[in-house]
Design an enzyme around this catalytic site. Structure first.
Site, PDB file in Angstrom:
ATOM      1  N   HIS A 152       1.372   6.513 -19.131  1.00 26.43           N
ATOM      2  CA  HIS A 152       1.216   7.971 -19.204  1.00 26.43           C
ATOM      3  C   HIS A 152       2.388   8.759 -18.607  1.00 26.43           C
ATOM      4  O   HIS A 152       3.010   9.551 -19.305  1.00 26.43           O
ATOM      5  CB  HIS A 152      -0.088   8.406 -18.512  1.00 26.43           C
ATOM      6  CG  HIS A 152      -0.116   9.868 -18.201  1.00 26.43           C
ATOM      7  ND1 HIS A 152      -0.480  10.815 -19.126  1.00 26.43           N
ATOM      8  CD2 HIS A 152       0.228  10.552 -17.077  1.00 26.43           C
ATOM      9  CE1 HIS A 152      -0.373  12.011 -18.573  1.00 26.43           C
ATOM     10  NE2 HIS A 152       0.049  11.887 -17.340  1.00 26.43           N
ATOM     11  N   GLU A 177     -13.120  35.230 -20.193  1.00 26.76           N
ATOM     12  CA  GLU A 177     -11.961  35.931 -19.633  1.00 26.76           C
ATOM     13  C   GLU A 177     -10.679  35.110 -19.785  1.00 26.76           C
ATOM     14  O   GLU A 177      -9.619  35.642 -20.129  1.00 26.76           O
ATOM     15  CB  GLU A 177     -12.199  36.255 -18.149  1.00 26.76           C
ATOM     16  CG  GLU A 177     -13.352  37.209 -17.880  1.00 26.76           C
ATOM     17  CD  GLU A 177     -14.724  36.522 -17.885  1.00 26.76           C
ATOM     18  OE1 GLU A 177     -14.780  35.277 -17.971  1.00 26.76           O
ATOM     19  OE2 GLU A 177     -15.745  37.235 -17.810  1.00 26.76           O
ATOM     20  N   HIS A 216       7.007  11.610 -19.030  1.00 24.34           N
ATOM     21  CA  HIS A 216       5.813  11.033 -19.657  1.00 24.34           C
ATOM     22  C   HIS A 216       6.157  10.391 -21.001  1.00 24.34           C
ATOM     23  O   HIS A 216       6.179  11.081 -22.029  1.00 24.34           O
ATOM     24  CB  HIS A 216       4.762  12.125 -19.857  1.00 24.34           C
ATOM     25  CG  HIS A 216       4.357  12.804 -18.590  1.00 24.34           C
ATOM     26  ND1 HIS A 216       5.158  13.735 -17.958  1.00 24.34           N
ATOM     27  CD2 HIS A 216       3.247  12.686 -17.825  1.00 24.34           C
ATOM     28  CE1 HIS A 216       4.546  14.151 -16.858  1.00 24.34           C
ATOM     29  NE2 HIS A 216       3.387  13.530 -16.753  1.00 24.34           N
ATOM     30  N   HIS A 255     -19.124  41.239  -6.997  1.00 21.00           N
ATOM     31  CA  HIS A 255     -18.357  41.977  -8.001  1.00 21.00           C
ATOM     32  C   HIS A 255     -17.256  42.858  -7.397  1.00 21.00           C
ATOM     33  O   HIS A 255     -16.478  43.448  -8.137  1.00 21.00           O
ATOM     34  CB  HIS A 255     -19.299  42.875  -8.819  1.00 21.00           C
ATOM     35  CG  HIS A 255     -20.119  42.132  -9.825  1.00 21.00           C
ATOM     36  ND1 HIS A 255     -20.795  40.980  -9.519  1.00 21.00           N
ATOM     37  CD2 HIS A 255     -20.369  42.372 -11.136  1.00 21.00           C
ATOM     38  CE1 HIS A 255     -21.434  40.546 -10.598  1.00 21.00           C
ATOM     39  NE2 HIS A 255     -21.186  41.357 -11.589  1.00 21.00           N
TER      40      HIS A 255
HETATM   41  C1  LIG Z   1      -4.674  22.230 -15.758  1.00 15.16           C
HETATM   42  C2  LIG Z   1      -3.998  20.934 -15.507  1.00 15.16           C
HETATM   43  N1  LIG Z   1      -4.550  20.054 -14.678  1.00 15.16           N
HETATM   44  C3  LIG Z   1      -3.944  18.886 -14.393  1.00 15.16           C
HETATM   45  C4  LIG Z   1      -2.743  18.583 -14.962  1.00 15.16           C
HETATM   46  C5  LIG Z   1      -2.020  17.289 -14.590  1.00 15.16           C
HETATM   47  N2  LIG Z   1      -2.058  16.372 -15.745  1.00 15.16           N
HETATM   48  C6  LIG Z   1      -1.024  16.222 -16.557  1.00 15.16           C
HETATM   49  S1  LIG Z   1      -1.357  15.248 -17.847  1.00 15.16           S
HETATM   50  C7  LIG Z   1      -2.925  14.992 -17.323  1.00 15.16           C
HETATM   51  C8  LIG Z   1      -3.940  14.193 -18.107  1.00 15.16           C
HETATM   52  C9  LIG Z   1      -3.368  13.267 -19.021  1.00 15.16           C
HETATM   53  O1  LIG Z   1      -4.283  12.816 -19.953  1.00 15.16           O
HETATM   54  P1  LIG Z   1      -4.158  13.209 -21.472  1.00 15.16           P
HETATM   55  O2  LIG Z   1      -4.327  14.655 -21.615  1.00 15.16           O
HETATM   56  O3  LIG Z   1      -5.097  12.334 -22.212  1.00 15.16           O
HETATM   57  O4  LIG Z   1      -2.675  12.862 -21.842  1.00 15.16           O
HETATM   58  P2  LIG Z   1      -2.068  11.422 -22.158  1.00 15.16           P
HETATM   59  O5  LIG Z   1      -2.472  10.520 -21.017  1.00 15.16           O
HETATM   60  O6  LIG Z   1      -2.653  11.010 -23.438  1.00 15.16           O
HETATM   61  O7  LIG Z   1      -0.605  11.648 -22.199  1.00 15.16           O
HETATM   62  C10 LIG Z   1      -3.154  15.655 -16.125  1.00 15.16           C
HETATM   63  C11 LIG Z   1      -4.431  15.590 -15.379  1.00 15.16           C
HETATM   64  C12 LIG Z   1      -2.190  19.530 -15.835  1.00 15.16           C
HETATM   65  N3  LIG Z   1      -1.018  19.336 -16.439  1.00 15.16           N
HETATM   66  N4  LIG Z   1      -2.849  20.670 -16.120  1.00 15.16           N
END
Ligand SMILES: Cc1ncc(C[n+]2csc(CCOP(=O)(O)OP(=O)(O)O)c2C)c(N)n1
Length: 661
Positions: free
Chosen positions: A259, A409, A28, A471
């Site tokens: 990204h 939790e 990334h 539960h």
């Molecule tokens: C709980 C979770 N869900 C999904 C992902 C997969 N994932 C990695 S980065 C991302 C989103 C990226 O957007 P952002 O947080 O704005 O990061 P940027 O694009 O600015 O690097 C996702 C959905 C993850 N790492 N963790």
């Protein structure tokens, strides 16, 4: 000090991130390129750390909550001179055995405070770090403990629900040493965040009791000014740093194309030319590297001053205690406390619920172990885990040793990880076993990281009765047992509870779930040797009279059923033995000969557990009999439910006789 323009320092991060992702053809680049200015200001001007001593106790903690931007962190560790993070490691980004895995792993690479990747959790974990700092400072004094916890969080971190739990807790506790830098680039994987989000994050944080502001996250002086303000705040601070994802990339900057994939040769070249970075891969100009290395050494003086302050402030005894606490070494008084507790229980047997015998254990533990910390997600009166000696932790009472997490939790479990990773405390937290579903992502990370936290999970089966199937856990034992490095202990009586607590608190390489009943149970154990029986996962509780034809295996509340079945079988002339199995996975992990000795050779094997069968075949085989649940429970008094679902001694006897023919 070598003076190098801020932009050249930040571009060193951008260049390394681009090159590493390009070489790996995976990763990334967008986040490191966008947040490079924020990180540069933080690491060169504010963060208190010493690259030569990654574990210095009073260092500031830095958590990259958006773990996918790992190259930002790896570049920072290399540039500031962490010995482990060589340029070769950067070149081996995402390769087998490298120190630069896809997402940051604290158990793998020095200088990384916590494992991140599952979005939202880094932020929630950092709340625990800030809690631990506050508690430890209250106990040992500000001369000894006085540091910040910084977090870099992304849109995704703030979209995840756990962020709300974390933010609410941090605001409520006025964790003013927690500073969140929000990489506010309005882009996520699918495209602009406007596809799915219209939250005003500054307002959101403010309403939770934070100081929050929006700044230009690519303006070094604005970043520095905002961090300076945050450091002075009496609230936790969130700085929304407007950035451009993939900054510098000619066509991909500002879009989701920057990204999560390599930029590609043309785009990379264009970005480097635009930013004025050498086209030579992985090259950092000498003066830039020198300036970064000086930043990495900046904290050495602060560390030495801290060492001197420690020597002047703490007596030798107190210093040893501080070191012990930080290293998670248990005090000698703990073993004595357990010995006394077990003696008392043998002298005065307790026929009580295991949640109650756990409360007795906690009352023995807390005075013997100053680092013992418990908490509950709003079920304190039911989970029975508040020590009589414990005060509540709050903004005004940071010495409190009981944390009211509210109905959070996941936030609780993530904070527990942060508290443990910070050091100084042995956190435990409680809710109903069924609600481990809400905490599971943090429990999984605990198991992956190897944090020695303890989950106190009560109301462990249909035995909770009237609350009904919503539960009543049925699949939870199997689901938790399936998590590698998670240790699940389901004690059958007060002695086993004491043994299981002892195992849990002495475990510092992974988490333990204590699974406890709501309903009363007889004390079955009449002995307790120094060799902790539960430590083998299973042991023969009742021997057969003669050669055993039946082995009855059970855990927790069902051990009494196995004992009753053994008696009934004996009355019918069938020799049977009872094996209590507080931990299926510990039993399976015993050396083969010992495991075999515990499992035994009786031709009929029966397991009794008020949960689904999943996992038990490893002990009883496919043809073994299983007395347990086959679906969801029901709402009724417990004793009616055990009968209704056929989890009885009579059912076990019948199964045995059927198999014996
Ligand atoms: C709980 C979770 N869900 C999904 C992902 C997969 N994932 C990695 S980065 C991302 C989103 C990226 O957007 P952002 O947080 O704005 O990061 P940027 O694009 O600015 O690097 C996702 C959905 C993850 N790492 N963790």
């Amino acid at each position: 000090m070598t003076h190098v323009e801020h932009s050249r320092m930040a571009n060193a991060i951008r260049g390394l991130a681009m090159d590493a992702v390009e070489k790996a053809n995976s990763g990334h680049p967008g986040l490191p390129m966008g947040a490079a200015d924020v990180a540069t200001v933080l690491f060169t001007q504010f963060l208190k750390f010493d690259a030569t001593e990654p574990n210095w106790p009073d260092r500031d903690r830095f958590v990259l909550s958006a773990g996918h931007g790992s190259m930002l962190l790896y570049a920072l560790l290399y540039l500031t001179g962490y010995a482990d993070m060589t340029l070769d490691e950067i070149k081996r980004f995402r390769q087998l055995g490298s120190k630069t895995p896809g997402h940051p792993e604290n158990f793998h690479t020095k200088g990384i405070e916590t494992t991140t990747g599952p979005l939202g959790q880094g932020l929630a974990t950092s709340v625990g770090m800030a809690v631990a700092e506050k508690m430890l400072a209250a106990e040992f004094g500000k001369k000894v403990v006085d540091h910040h916890t910084y977090v870099l969080a992304s849109d995704g971190d703030l979209m995840e629900g756990v962020s709300q739990e974390a933010i609410a807790l941090a605001g409520h506790w006025k964790l003013n040493k927690l500073i969140v830098l929000y990489d506010d680039n309005s882009v996520s994987i699918d495209g602009p965040t406007s596809l799915s989000d219209s939250v005003d994050q500054v307002k959101r944080f403010k309403s939770a009791g934070w100081a929050a502001e929006l700044i230009d996250g690519m303006d070094a002086s604005a970043i520095a000014a905002a961090i300076t303000r945050a450091q002075k705040s009496n609230k936790p601070s969130m700085i929304a740093c407007r950035t451009i994802i993939g900054y510098g990339a000619p066509t991909k900057a500002g879009t989701n194309k920057a990204h999560g994939e390599a930029l590609g040769a043309g785009e990379l070249k264009g970005a480097k030319e635009k930013l004025g970075i050498s086209l030579e891969p992985f090259s950092v100009p000498d003066d830039v590297l020198k300036a970064w290395r000086e930043a990495g050494g900046r904290g050495a003086a602060a560390r030495k001053e801290w060492e001197a302050r420690m020597a002047a402030t703490l007596s030798d005894r107190k210093r040893a205690e501080f070191d012990r606490r930080l290293k998670h070494v248990r005090p000698a008084s703990l073993a004595k406390a357990f010995k006394t507790l077990k003696k008392t229980l043998l002298e005065t047997p307790q026929n009580i619920a295991t949640r109650k015998s756990s409360e007795m254990a906690i009352d023995a533990i807390a005075p013997a172990m100053p680092e013992f910390l418990s908490g509950s997600a709003d079920l304190t009166g039911s989970t029975n885990n508040k020590a009589k000696s414990a005060e509540n932790f709050s903004a005004k009472t940071p010495k409190g040793r009981f944390v009211h997490y509210g109905i959070r939790e996941f936030g609780m479990a993530a904070a527990m990880n942060g508290i443990y990773l910070h050091g100084g405390f042995a956190p435990s937290g409680a809710t109903f076993l069924c609600f481990t579903d809400y905490a599971r992502p943090a429990m999984r990370l605990a198991a992956l990281m190897g944090t020695g936290v303890v989950y106190i999970m009560t109301h462990d089966s249909i035995g909770l009765g009237e609350d009904g199937p919503t539960h009543q856990p049925v699949e939870h034992l199997a689901a938790l047992r399936a998590i590698p490095n998670m240790r699940l202990l389901r004690p059958c009586d007060a002695i086993e509870v004491a043994e299981c607590w002892e195992l849990a608190l002495n475990r510092t390489d992974g988490p333990t779930v204590l699974v406890l009943t709501r309903q009363g149970l007889p004390q079955l154990r009449t002995t307790a040797s120094a060799d902790n029986s539960c430590g083998h996962g299973g042991y023969e509780l009742v021997a057969a009279q003669g050669e055993a034809r039946v082995s009855l295996f059970a855990s927790g509340s069902e051990v009494q059923i196995a004992v009753a079945a053994q008696k009934q079988l004996a009355e019918r002339g069938v020799a049977a033995r009872v094996v209590s199995v507080p931990s299926l996975e510990l039993l399976l992990a015993q050396p083969a000969d010992q495991r075999q000795a515990i499992i035994g050779n009786a031709p009929v094997k029966i397991a009794i557990e008020a949960a689904v069968r999943f996992g038990w075949d490893a002990i009883i085989g496919h043809d073994g009999a299983f007395i347990g649940m086959h679906g969801y429970g029901a709402s009724a008094p417990a004793k009616d439910l055990f009968k209704h679902f056929g989890i009885t001694a009579e059912a076990a006897v019948e199964a045995a006789q059927k198999r014996l023919g």
